[in-house]
Design a protein around this motif. Sequence first.
Motif, PDB file in Angstrom:
ATOM      1  N   VAL A 129     -11.480 -35.499 -62.100  1.00  0.00           N
ATOM      2  CA  VAL A 129     -10.992 -36.847 -61.777  1.00  0.00           C
ATOM      3  C   VAL A 129      -9.827 -37.199 -62.698  1.00  0.00           C
ATOM      4  CG1 VAL A 129     -11.592 -39.299 -61.806  1.00  0.00           C
ATOM      5  CG2 VAL A 129     -13.189 -37.631 -60.827  1.00  0.00           C
ATOM      6  N   GLN A 130      -9.970 -36.882 -63.977  1.00  0.00           N
ATOM      7  CA  GLN A 130      -8.884 -37.152 -64.911  1.00  0.00           C
ATOM      8  C   GLN A 130      -7.641 -36.334 -64.569  1.00  0.00           C
ATOM      9  OE1 GLN A 130     -11.351 -37.365 -68.987  1.00  0.00           O
ATOM     10  NE2 GLN A 130      -9.290 -38.226 -69.123  1.00  0.00           N
ATOM     11  N   ASP A 131      -7.835 -35.089 -64.201  1.00  0.00           N
ATOM     12  CA  ASP A 131      -6.693 -34.232 -63.884  1.00  0.00           C
ATOM     13  C   ASP A 131      -5.970 -34.711 -62.626  1.00  0.00           C
ATOM     14  OD1 ASP A 131      -7.210 -32.667 -66.097  1.00  0.00           O
ATOM     15  OD2 ASP A 131      -8.337 -31.166 -64.971  1.00  0.00           O
ATOM     16  N   SER A 132      -6.709 -35.183 -61.651  1.00  0.00           N
ATOM     17  CA  SER A 132      -6.086 -35.715 -60.434  1.00  0.00           C
ATOM     18  C   SER A 132      -5.283 -36.970 -60.752  1.00  0.00           C
ATOM     19  CB  SER A 132      -7.165 -36.022 -59.391  1.00  0.00           C
ATOM     20  OG  SER A 132      -6.599 -36.589 -58.230  1.00  0.00           O
ATOM     21  N   LEU A 133      -5.872 -37.859 -61.559  1.00  0.00           N
ATOM     22  CA  LEU A 133      -5.159 -39.064 -61.983  1.00  0.00           C
ATOM     23  C   LEU A 133      -3.910 -38.693 -62.772  1.00  0.00           C
ATOM     24  CD1 LEU A 133      -5.036 -42.170 -62.384  1.00  0.00           C
ATOM     25  CD2 LEU A 133      -6.518 -41.844 -64.390  1.00  0.00           C
ATOM     26  N   ALA A 134      -4.035 -37.698 -63.646  1.00  0.00           N
ATOM     27  CA  ALA A 134      -2.890 -37.278 -64.457  1.00  0.00           C
ATOM     28  C   ALA A 134      -1.745 -36.800 -63.578  1.00  0.00           C
ATOM     29  CB  ALA A 134      -3.313 -36.173 -65.412  1.00  0.00           C
ATOM     30  N   LEU A 135      -2.027 -35.992 -62.589  1.00  0.00           N
ATOM     31  CA  LEU A 135      -0.963 -35.495 -61.721  1.00  0.00           C
ATOM     32  C   LEU A 135      -0.298 -36.632 -60.954  1.00  0.00           C
ATOM     33  CD1 LEU A 135      -2.444 -32.160 -60.343  1.00  0.00           C
ATOM     34  CD2 LEU A 135      -0.545 -32.429 -61.936  1.00  0.00           C
ATOM     35  N   ASP A 136      -1.096 -37.579 -60.467  1.00  0.00           N
ATOM     36  CA  ASP A 136      -0.507 -38.735 -59.777  1.00  0.00           C
ATOM     37  C   ASP A 136       0.463 -39.471 -60.696  1.00  0.00           C
ATOM     38  OD1 ASP A 136      -2.003 -38.187 -57.514  1.00  0.00           O
ATOM     39  OD2 ASP A 136      -3.521 -39.711 -57.907  1.00  0.00           O
ATOM     40  N   ASN A 137       0.025 -39.710 -61.929  1.00  0.00           N
ATOM     41  CA  ASN A 137       0.858 -40.469 -62.856  1.00  0.00           C
ATOM     42  C   ASN A 137       2.056 -39.666 -63.334  1.00  0.00           C
ATOM     43  OD1 ASN A 137      -0.531 -42.901 -62.777  1.00  0.00           O
ATOM     44  ND2 ASN A 137      -1.937 -42.314 -64.418  1.00  0.00           N
ATOM     45  N   LEU A 138       1.886 -38.378 -63.501  1.00  0.00           N
ATOM     46  CA  LEU A 138       3.013 -37.545 -63.916  1.00  0.00           C
ATOM     47  C   LEU A 138       4.074 -37.459 -62.829  1.00  0.00           C
ATOM     48  CD1 LEU A 138       1.100 -34.743 -65.817  1.00  0.00           C
ATOM     49  CD2 LEU A 138       2.858 -36.237 -66.795  1.00  0.00           C
ATOM     50  N   VAL A 139       3.664 -37.433 -61.595  1.00  0.00           N
ATOM     51  CA  VAL A 139       4.656 -37.438 -60.504  1.00  0.00           C
ATOM     52  C   VAL A 139       5.429 -38.759 -60.503  1.00  0.00           C
ATOM     53  CG1 VAL A 139       4.930 -37.469 -57.998  1.00  0.00           C
ATOM     54  CG2 VAL A 139       3.484 -35.740 -59.065  1.00  0.00           C
ATOM     55  N   LEU A 140       4.725 -39.875 -60.718  1.00  0.00           N
ATOM     56  CA  LEU A 140       5.422 -41.161 -60.823  1.00  0.00           C
ATOM     57  C   LEU A 140       6.407 -41.146 -61.987  1.00  0.00           C
ATOM     58  CD1 LEU A 140       2.449 -43.656 -60.246  1.00  0.00           C
ATOM     59  CD2 LEU A 140       4.268 -43.080 -58.627  1.00  0.00           C
ATOM     60  N   ALA A 141       5.977 -40.579 -63.108  1.00  0.00           N
ATOM     61  CA  ALA A 141       6.855 -40.514 -64.278  1.00  0.00           C
ATOM     62  C   ALA A 141       8.053 -39.599 -64.011  1.00  0.00           C
ATOM     63  CB  ALA A 141       6.075 -40.029 -65.488  1.00  0.00           C
ATOM     64  N   ALA A 142       7.820 -38.486 -63.315  1.00  0.00           N
ATOM     65  CA  ALA A 142       8.917 -37.577 -62.988  1.00  0.00           C
ATOM     66  C   ALA A 142       9.947 -38.273 -62.103  1.00  0.00           C
ATOM     67  CB  ALA A 142       8.377 -36.333 -62.297  1.00  0.00           C
ATOM     68  N   ARG A 143       9.481 -39.069 -61.159  1.00  0.00           N
ATOM     69  CA  ARG A 143      10.407 -39.786 -60.280  1.00  0.00           C
ATOM     70  C   ARG A 143      11.224 -40.810 -61.058  1.00  0.00           C
ATOM     71  NH1 ARG A 143       5.843 -40.710 -55.594  1.00  0.00           N
ATOM     72  NH2 ARG A 143       6.019 -38.659 -54.584  1.00  0.00           N
ATOM     73  N   ALA A 144      10.562 -41.519 -61.987  1.00  0.00           N
ATOM     74  CA  ALA A 144      11.289 -42.496 -62.804  1.00  0.00           C
ATOM     75  C   ALA A 144      12.302 -41.796 -63.705  1.00  0.00           C
ATOM     76  CB  ALA A 144      10.309 -43.319 -63.635  1.00  0.00           C
ATOM     77  N   ALA A 145      11.901 -40.679 -64.296  1.00  0.00           N
ATOM     78  CA  ALA A 145      12.833 -39.927 -65.143  1.00  0.00           C
ATOM     79  C   ALA A 145      14.020 -39.438 -64.321  1.00  0.00           C
ATOM     80  CB  ALA A 145      12.115 -38.753 -65.799  1.00  0.00           C
ATOM     81  N   ASP A 146      13.740 -38.938 -63.127  1.00  0.00           N
ATOM     82  CA  ASP A 146      14.820 -38.463 -62.261  1.00  0.00           C
ATOM     83  C   ASP A 146      15.775 -39.589 -61.894  1.00  0.00           C
ATOM     84  OD1 ASP A 146      15.895 -36.279 -60.382  1.00  0.00           O
ATOM     85  OD2 ASP A 146      15.464 -37.909 -58.982  1.00  0.00           O
TER      86      ASP A 146
END
Length: 273
Positions: A129-146
């Motif tokens: 569950v934590q890993d799934s949440l992490a990937l969701d949030n990391l994708v959001l962060a990647a989009r913001a960084a981009d």
Amino acid sequence: MAFTDQRFDVNLSILFTELPLLERPAAAAAAGFSAVELWWPWIETPTPPQAELDALKKALDDAGTQLVGLNFYAGRLPGPDRGALSVPGEESDRFRANIDVAADFAASVGCKALNALYGNRVDGVDPAVQDSLALDNLVLAARAADRVGATLLVEALNKPESPLYPLVSAPAAIEVVDKVNELSGLGNATFLLDLYHLAMNGEDLNEVIDLYAAKTGHVQIADNPGRGAPGTGSLPLADLLDRLAKAGYEGWVGLEYKPGDGPSAEAFGWRTN
């Protein structure tokens, strides 16, 4: 100890901490550095008042220092936390609230690297569950960084000092980097290669460099044991940095070490030894 011509920056969250935050950029400049990096400076809030963001920007500008690395909100750091993005509930919400704030501040000062610490395992919560949440949030962060022309950094820490942090090897962090790039389609997630943490984990540093230099977006150093300045431990840091350069790494090398008993301004003698 001889170092080749590396691009060193000073981490102002571990060096010059004897000074107030807004005085640290000028102190780094006085010590001969034109670039700095920071953990998220506002430990208590992911969304500080605009006036505080503006004051930090002014301090960086007035000192003539370039911010080259910034953490997203990571909880109490230094302290017991090691990030927020995989922690369900309030901490994950705080990370999400911080994403655009951090990205926009980075854009305002020309910072091109944003570090997203994964977060500790939580008792009673399924790691999946934590890993799934992490990937969701990391994708959001990647989009913001981009959006602001920056790379996203994913860091491996060391198990002795961070026993609840799941990314305690270079391959574990690289696996997350690859997953984020696959899910986002952006390709801007990269590895933060911290030689101290990897040494504490007992990894073969030469092998890590050879395997992952091409996926490395930022490098940090401290000697081991002790997390002190180069030359205070036994790591062949000059050789390792030369190996990184020969492998094609041309980015910044963050000085993320403890200054010792004296003032931070006296912690850089190794540069001329």
